[in-house]
Motif scaffolding. Sequence first.
Motif, mmCIF file in Angstrom:
data_model
loop_
_atom_site.group_PDB
_atom_site.id
_atom_site.type_symbol
_atom_site.label_atom_id
_atom_site.label_comp_id
_atom_site.label_asym_id
_atom_site.label_seq_id
_atom_site.Cartn_x
_atom_site.Cartn_y
_atom_site.Cartn_z
ATOM 1 N N MET A 1 0.861 -1.191 0.000
ATOM 2 C CA MET A 1 0.000 0.000 0.000
ATOM 3 C C MET A 1 0.893 1.235 0.000
ATOM 4 O O MET A 1 1.747 1.374 0.863
ATOM 5 N N ARG A 2 0.699 2.103 -0.948
ATOM 6 C CA ARG A 2 1.535 3.292 -1.051
ATOM 7 C C ARG A 2 0.739 4.530 -0.679
ATOM 8 O O ARG A 2 -0.329 4.781 -1.226
ATOM 9 N N GLU A 3 1.263 5.288 0.286
ATOM 10 C CA GLU A 3 0.633 6.551 0.677
ATOM 11 C C GLU A 3 0.725 7.525 -0.488
ATOM 12 O O GLU A 3 1.755 7.607 -1.161
ATOM 13 N N LEU A 4 -0.324 8.257 -0.735
ATOM 14 C CA LEU A 4 -0.301 9.231 -1.814
ATOM 15 C C LEU A 4 0.641 10.373 -1.475
ATOM 16 O O LEU A 4 0.814 10.736 -0.309
ATOM 17 N N PRO A 5 1.286 10.976 -2.490
ATOM 18 C CA PRO A 5 2.200 12.087 -2.239
ATOM 19 C C PRO A 5 1.475 13.285 -1.668
ATOM 20 O O PRO A 5 0.279 13.451 -1.860
ATOM 21 N N SER A 12 -4.789 23.592 3.886
ATOM 22 C CA SER A 12 -4.319 22.721 4.952
ATOM 23 C C SER A 12 -2.801 22.632 4.904
ATOM 24 O O SER A 12 -2.182 22.913 3.883
ATOM 25 N N PRO A 13 -2.159 22.222 6.022
ATOM 26 C CA PRO A 13 -0.699 22.114 6.038
ATOM 27 C C PRO A 13 -0.210 21.102 5.020
ATOM 28 O O PRO A 13 -0.818 20.050 4.840
ATOM 29 N N VAL A 14 0.923 21.369 4.375
ATOM 30 C CA VAL A 14 1.425 20.461 3.357
ATOM 31 C C VAL A 14 1.968 19.185 3.961
ATOM 32 O O VAL A 14 2.243 18.225 3.246
ATOM 33 N N SER A 15 2.119 19.120 5.298
ATOM 34 C CA SER A 15 2.622 17.901 5.922
ATOM 35 C C SER A 15 1.577 16.801 5.970
ATOM 36 O O SER A 15 1.895 15.646 6.212
ATOM 37 N N LEU A 16 0.329 17.161 5.757
ATOM 38 C CA LEU A 16 -0.724 16.151 5.804
ATOM 39 C C LEU A 16 -0.783 15.393 4.486
ATOM 40 O O LEU A 16 -0.503 15.937 3.426
ATOM 41 N N PRO A 17 -1.190 14.104 4.520
ATOM 42 C CA PRO A 17 -1.255 13.314 3.298
ATOM 43 C C PRO A 17 -2.454 13.672 2.459
ATOM 44 O O PRO A 17 -3.318 14.437 2.873
ATOM 45 N N ARG A 18 -2.508 13.088 1.264
ATOM 46 C CA ARG A 18 -3.699 13.221 0.421
ATOM 47 C C ARG A 18 -4.904 12.862 1.267
ATOM 48 O O ARG A 18 -4.907 11.897 2.014
ATOM 49 N N THR A 44 -16.102 7.448 2.014
ATOM 50 C CA THR A 44 -14.774 7.797 2.502
ATOM 51 C C THR A 44 -14.007 8.523 1.397
ATOM 52 O O THR A 44 -14.413 8.507 0.237
ATOM 53 N N TRP A 45 -12.893 9.134 1.772
ATOM 54 C CA TRP A 45 -11.996 9.773 0.816
ATOM 55 C C TRP A 45 -10.748 8.915 0.669
ATOM 56 O O TRP A 45 -10.187 8.467 1.663
ATOM 57 N N ALA A 46 -10.334 8.670 -0.542
ATOM 58 C CA ALA A 46 -9.151 7.842 -0.785
ATOM 59 C C ALA A 46 -7.914 8.503 -0.172
ATOM 60 O O ALA A 46 -7.662 9.683 -0.377
ATOM 61 N N LYS A 47 -7.142 7.708 0.561
ATOM 62 C CA LYS A 47 -5.915 8.199 1.175
ATOM 63 C C LYS A 47 -4.693 7.445 0.686
ATOM 64 O O LYS A 47 -3.570 7.802 1.047
ATOM 65 N N HIS A 48 -4.884 6.403 -0.097
ATOM 66 C CA HIS A 48 -3.775 5.607 -0.613
ATOM 67 C C HIS A 48 -3.995 5.350 -2.106
ATOM 68 O O HIS A 48 -5.123 5.357 -2.594
ATOM 69 N N GLN A 49 -2.900 5.096 -2.811
ATOM 70 C CA GLN A 49 -2.975 4.877 -4.248
ATOM 71 C C GLN A 49 -3.861 3.685 -4.596
ATOM 72 O O GLN A 49 -4.585 3.708 -5.593
#
Length: 280
Positions: A1-5, A12-18, A44-49
Amino acid sequence: MRELPNPTFALSPVSLPRGSLHPAQPNSAVDFLPRRAKSAIEVTWAKHQDEVREAQRLRFDIFGTEMGARLSSHLPGHDIDLFDDFCEHLLVRETATGMVVGTYRVLTPAQAKRAGSTYSDTEFDLTRLRDMRNRMVELGRSCVHAEHRQGGVIMALWGALFEFMDRNQLDVMIGCASIPMLHNGLVSGDAAASIWRQLRETHLAPIQHHVRPRLPLPVEELNAHLDIEPPALIKGYLRLGAKVLGAPAWDPDFNTADLPMLMRTADLPARYRKHFKSAV
């Protein structure tokens, strides 16, 4: 599972994920069972690729297999285009199976700047909407699994979208609403021309917001007097207060006529506002 860039969101802060525009509480998903729904659903909102891939596979099944669109993608069985990496992806799942049965993609103003345009810009000249750009979200690639088109899924999607808009202080939504060119077994633009004729009389936006198609459907050469209703999704948009921004464009890849539509959150009728707020 790859976290989105990490996208560069203005909100929102750029440190937060997709997905950083969306709260991460365990109960942040929307769960409700509409009267005619076949099974319980959650939004839900997609958080991973891999979650985005689920949406892209559903889109391929509906647009490519069911509707016969010509989809070019580097990944077989997926509908992927250059805007996907810039978008938030909204998913509706069956609670029991986890299967994605509905999706929208959402392009925020900050991400539209990074992408260089919206998808709608590729089909229409949106010059007259330039003053709205900083608060304008684009909706696209809406689709629902064939077994879940009884209304519950699309209402759940809309509820999450309006909650998203309210939370992030955005108030304008645009998008291209498609009308299939296939009518009574024949490929023809007559149905689209007839729907455009009806809607320009009843739901046309003010002239200062009109846009022009880059590849116009030749409505003047078509029979615009068929007794035909707009597709269910377009009728739903109109009930939510949407306006048509101009004549349809022809999308040869999807073989559809696309109507440019705009919806303001302020125009949402009170009965829908109450329903959506009770669902989140």
